[in-house]
Design a protein around this motif. Structure first.
Motif, PDB file in Angstrom:
ATOM      1  N   VAL C 192      22.413  13.263  38.426  1.00  0.00           N
ATOM      2  CA  VAL C 192      23.069  14.414  39.029  1.00  0.00           C
ATOM      3  C   VAL C 192      24.332  14.704  38.245  1.00  0.00           C
ATOM      4  N   ASP C 196      25.478  20.847  39.858  1.00  0.00           N
ATOM      5  CA  ASP C 196      24.110  20.799  40.373  1.00  0.00           C
ATOM      6  C   ASP C 196      24.068  21.140  41.863  1.00  0.00           C
ATOM      7  N   LEU C 198      22.089  19.880  45.074  1.00  0.00           N
ATOM      8  CA  LEU C 198      21.328  18.690  45.443  1.00  0.00           C
ATOM      9  C   LEU C 198      20.523  18.958  46.709  1.00  0.00           C
ATOM     10  N   LEU C 238      29.154  12.596  46.480  1.00  0.00           N
ATOM     11  CA  LEU C 238      28.873  13.976  46.069  1.00  0.00           C
ATOM     12  C   LEU C 238      30.086  14.574  45.356  1.00  0.00           C
ATOM     13  N   VAL C 243      28.559  17.738  42.858  1.00  0.00           N
ATOM     14  CA  VAL C 243      27.513  18.578  43.478  1.00  0.00           C
ATOM     15  C   VAL C 243      28.155  19.851  44.020  1.00  0.00           C
ATOM     16  N   CYS C 244      27.568  21.021  43.703  1.00  0.00           N
ATOM     17  CA  CYS C 244      28.178  22.281  44.131  1.00  0.00           C
ATOM     18  C   CYS C 244      27.660  22.761  45.472  1.00  0.00           C
ATOM     19  N   ILE C 246      24.687  21.416  48.795  1.00  0.00           N
ATOM     20  CA  ILE C 246      23.689  20.439  49.228  1.00  0.00           C
ATOM     21  C   ILE C 246      22.830  21.079  50.312  1.00  0.00           C
ATOM     22  N   GLU C 297      14.107  17.222  38.688  1.00  0.00           N
ATOM     23  CA  GLU C 297      15.082  18.264  38.359  1.00  0.00           C
ATOM     24  C   GLU C 297      14.352  19.566  38.099  1.00  0.00           C
TER      25      GLU C 297
END
Lengths: 321, 321, 321, 321
Positions: C192, C196, C198, C238, C243-244, C246, C297
């Motif tokens: 990750v 991304d 998630l 995260l 992570v942008c 979730i 991915e």
């Protein structure tokens, strides 16, 4: 801009001056949500009964349909009527029952409706001194429209101001004050008594229907309407007479002068007096019948739909003469 | 499956037999959309007036709120009340007027309503022999609810079947036939006359409110309700009496027996007789008042909202005793 | 009751402790409304592009239809699809064009959607420290869903927790913490990276669709669901990974334990981190494809509808492998 | 009047002539509901992937808000966004989580959307020869928008006709025919291949946004718009090229000439070719980016919301260059 500020200040002074004189906050149980409808009791309805002479019934509700009466941008949507079931849904070999079903969406304050006592606020309060914060996305926890839905059948009186002045419609922005109202009632020879619903005819709704010029009648965009209606100085007279509810054939009951949106009648009537305001009532047919019989009183069945938490209620009011 | 077919055929025979006897298709102008409301005239409303004795007004409209009365999957949505403006919207330094505004969405046939004469079809026709294809997504081009909105104020009579039988609520699937209806009216000592609206109490809506068991009361999913109501064999009596509209405290006016969805009363009353059906009327408070005064007649203001093209109309009916 | 208070206090402590560590309030322009979507740039989308290998596209949007996924009383209505025009409307002799038209009403947070940064508040603030009062009946004046609608195309990674544990669905109330999340990602051999999106699979939505037991899946009445989801202690991971956004195949992204409604993940992710939460994503078909290719991915086109002022946005997210 | 009849007949001849040449009714499984989307497969999406060069993502969805783009009387309502929960609802002493929630109502064919293959009919049929009666109040039983929601990610090509002609917006009623379309594509040096989505820019939506003159752009009352768009004679070229879907920055994809409402492009494309039509796409920013890079091809994620039975679908299409 200075004008708006000046007008706003003048309005604030007017409301500040009249509110204590007109307030009914301590007159009844503060949380019964009835306000002046406390004046409507069983005895009152016998008075209403006695106003029925010929048995003519006249419905005052504007037909619910798309396109009227709000233009786009008003923030209020017009009635939208959609079909959820149609006879054409049934397959060719269907031998069961066949139905049509429908659904209605509308701004509560579109078309013919009552403003509930939770529709307007002043100084962070609504009628009875109840905190404005009691109205949330869940609706009005106090002063909703339900008490009116259970109570609003009474004697009605029409004051036909337009007919008295011999015009189709009162001039834009014209304010109907105490003096003019008393003059019309006297000329008609009708007495207003405590607990009555007073209907006041400006001629506006009928004229608008005939001309189709809805844009000039209702609020939209940055334009603010300039319509005849009740002036704040009529309120002490209504207070004295004991009118329980007032309704007009216009957009806001009160006069709108096309300038700053001030609404002193809303603030005084709804917040302090506890008096329902009825808007977009169709009064032309009623006016004609009253003129024919020379009697401006009638039985008035004005009960709105009982929307829990509603800050207003759609209604198809019925006058029986 | 055989049962459904057998029941369906039996129903079809019943309707075929009764339709010609009960039909009012040729009795009035075929396209006035009034049906039996043609019997309601000014003289009738004087009769209604004379039924007012004490001035007590009782509202029969079920409160509009989410969660009732349809369960999910019924294909009809419950009233949804949303706020479009709130006092909390105003910024801290705001010195202008402060309002709350709202919006209502509802299935027209949710809560308390009248079925219009365009709600049900038989043999591709609705009342007056008008083609079912006249009802499209634009609404009913004929037989919509508007004529009732303009006319439905008349004398009302309550037949309190549940009280007569001494039960809180009639048994599931119980059908109220001509004999029982006549027995109740006789026991109450009330006369039904041409043009009257007849309200028939089963006890169901009140019992459902108290128990909260809406799932058993209303249609949903594959379940079909089993509720007391009017049996088809009561219709010839109603025809003879000249009842202009009938309303019950149940979901469908007619008895539902939990089997095939047959709806003979809808087909005969709406399509052939031109008699409005009123559903989900709250009759308990009215029943109590009638029992107290030993009088089961009253002034009845049952005018629905005037939805153009509506195949039904929400209403907050008012009985004045 | 003591339990609720204890849990509420423990939650408050947790949020108070983590908020300063996870906060992105000062990381970018406070009013761009993007939050962690600031990490998604053109270079990032080239990474996303390179994740496309076979060209398989899998849509993650739950079909919009009545009856699901909210049960009644949830305060959120399910999608309602109504027809406003039908081919059957055309009269028999019509030789013009014939159309069907429709209308959609839905709770924005029903079905598959993103929570905007204005969906949740803490201490009277939303992301960036903006006053909660900026959200009124007119919508969110800041932090609405529009910036996500313009930006949210990035590389996506699936963490298939249910498959990793070899179950159809994780146990009720199960919390997916940092350790488990890292374990799953490691086992899948997928990295990750900052920016991304998630997606985390619990198995819940698929299992609910198969069982039809929506009542146990979604909030309603006084019942509070008990569903697997992200635990608050996964958030620092995260944060670290960058992570942008979730999203999960459950109702609230975060674990719900059936007790007090606490929502620490909502408070931390939306209010402090500025990280979008995606709910009711359908992940089963995607999981199967990832398992087949042994690659977790993909290119992720997750742009919601651009509702001005929306505190969320419906979306039909697309993964391209 | 004669003109309307003449035009209607000429249109009917045109459709009758072109329909057999363009028909794809027998090309694939008649009931898969995909039409020309059958040309979009995994290999096609690798082509789409390879069109991504810089990673710039441009959203083509018109912002959903009230007041635009339909004027009143169009029969289509604009997006209405209402708040169902607000942070201000929480009482002062509340220490639980605080949320905002919202609800969206919109005509499916307002704003940016795809017409499904069940949106238009000809000779009582829709694509694949399926009976128009398959579309009822329950939605489209065949050819709904769901297949497009699951499939529509492909290579996109922009034909910027307005830029090619050096105008801000094409003239009212201008028809883009095969010749002009080919000329623009040639001048841009871009190849259109089977399975591509073709976006065609007229300049209209941007010009309308800038001028605010929505009334001239969209259908309302008795007025019929006069807007540039695709001419029917472009369809054989699109057929030959294998375009799977075409979208424009106008109201109806096709040219509207202000006279009779004819819609030959709708009839031929939707009913016979099985080609989706995309309307109200915002193409100005995309046009600018294409002009800058001198490349008019891109990855196109145009998946609409998956409305079961939907005869169209709202979409926020994304182009990635």
């Amino acid at each position: 801009m200075t004008d708006v500020r000046t007008e706003t200040k003048a309005k604030a002074r007017l409301v500040a001056e009249l509110a204590p004189r007109l307030s009914n906050w301590d007159r009844w149980r503060p949380d019964d949500g009835l306000g002046l409808l406390n004046l409507v009791d069983e005895r009152k309805r016998l008075e209403a009964r006695d106003a029925i002479r010929g048995g003519l019934a006249i419905s005052l509700g504007f037909e619910l349909r798309e396109g009227v009466p709000q233009p786009p941008g008003s923030g209020r949507i017009n009635p939208q009527h959609l079909m959820t079931e149609l006879p054409g849904d049934a397959p060719p070999d269907w031998d069961g029952p066949v139905f049509a079903d429908d659904q209605l969406t509308m701004a509560v304050h579109a078309a013919t409706h009552w403003d509930a006592l939770s529709h307007c606020f002043h100084g962070g309060r609504m009628f009875g001194g109840i905190d404005a914060a009691e109205v949330t996305t869940k609706g009005a926890a106090h002063n909703d429209i339900v008490p009116a839905a259970r109570r609003l059948v009474t004697r009605g009186v029409l004051a036909d101001v337009a007919a008295h002045r011999g015009v189709e419609v009162l001039p834009p922005g014209h304010g109907i004050g105490a003096e003019e109202l008393r003059e019309v009632l006297d000329a008609q020879g009708v007495e207003v008594r405590p607990g009555d619903a007073l209907l006041v005819r400006t001629g506006l709704l009928g004229a608008t229907v005939r001309s189709g010029a809805w844009d000039e009648f209702t609020e939209h965009g940055n334009f603010f309407p300039n319509t005849p209606g009740i002036a704040a100085d009529a309120l002490p007279l209504l207070h004295e007479l004991g009118v329980c509810a007032i309704a007009c054939d216009n957009w806001a009951v009160e006069q709108l002068t096309g300038g700053a949106p001030l609404f002193p009648v809303h603030e005084l009537a709804l917040v302090y007096m506890g008096m329902l305001l009825g808007e977009n009532f169709e009064l032309d047919a009623l006016a004609e019948a009253c003129a024919t019989t020379r009697r401006w009183e009638f039985f008035f069945a004005g009960q709105p739909l009982p929307i829990r938490g509603g800050v207003g209620g759609p209604v198809n009011p019925m006058a029986v003469l």
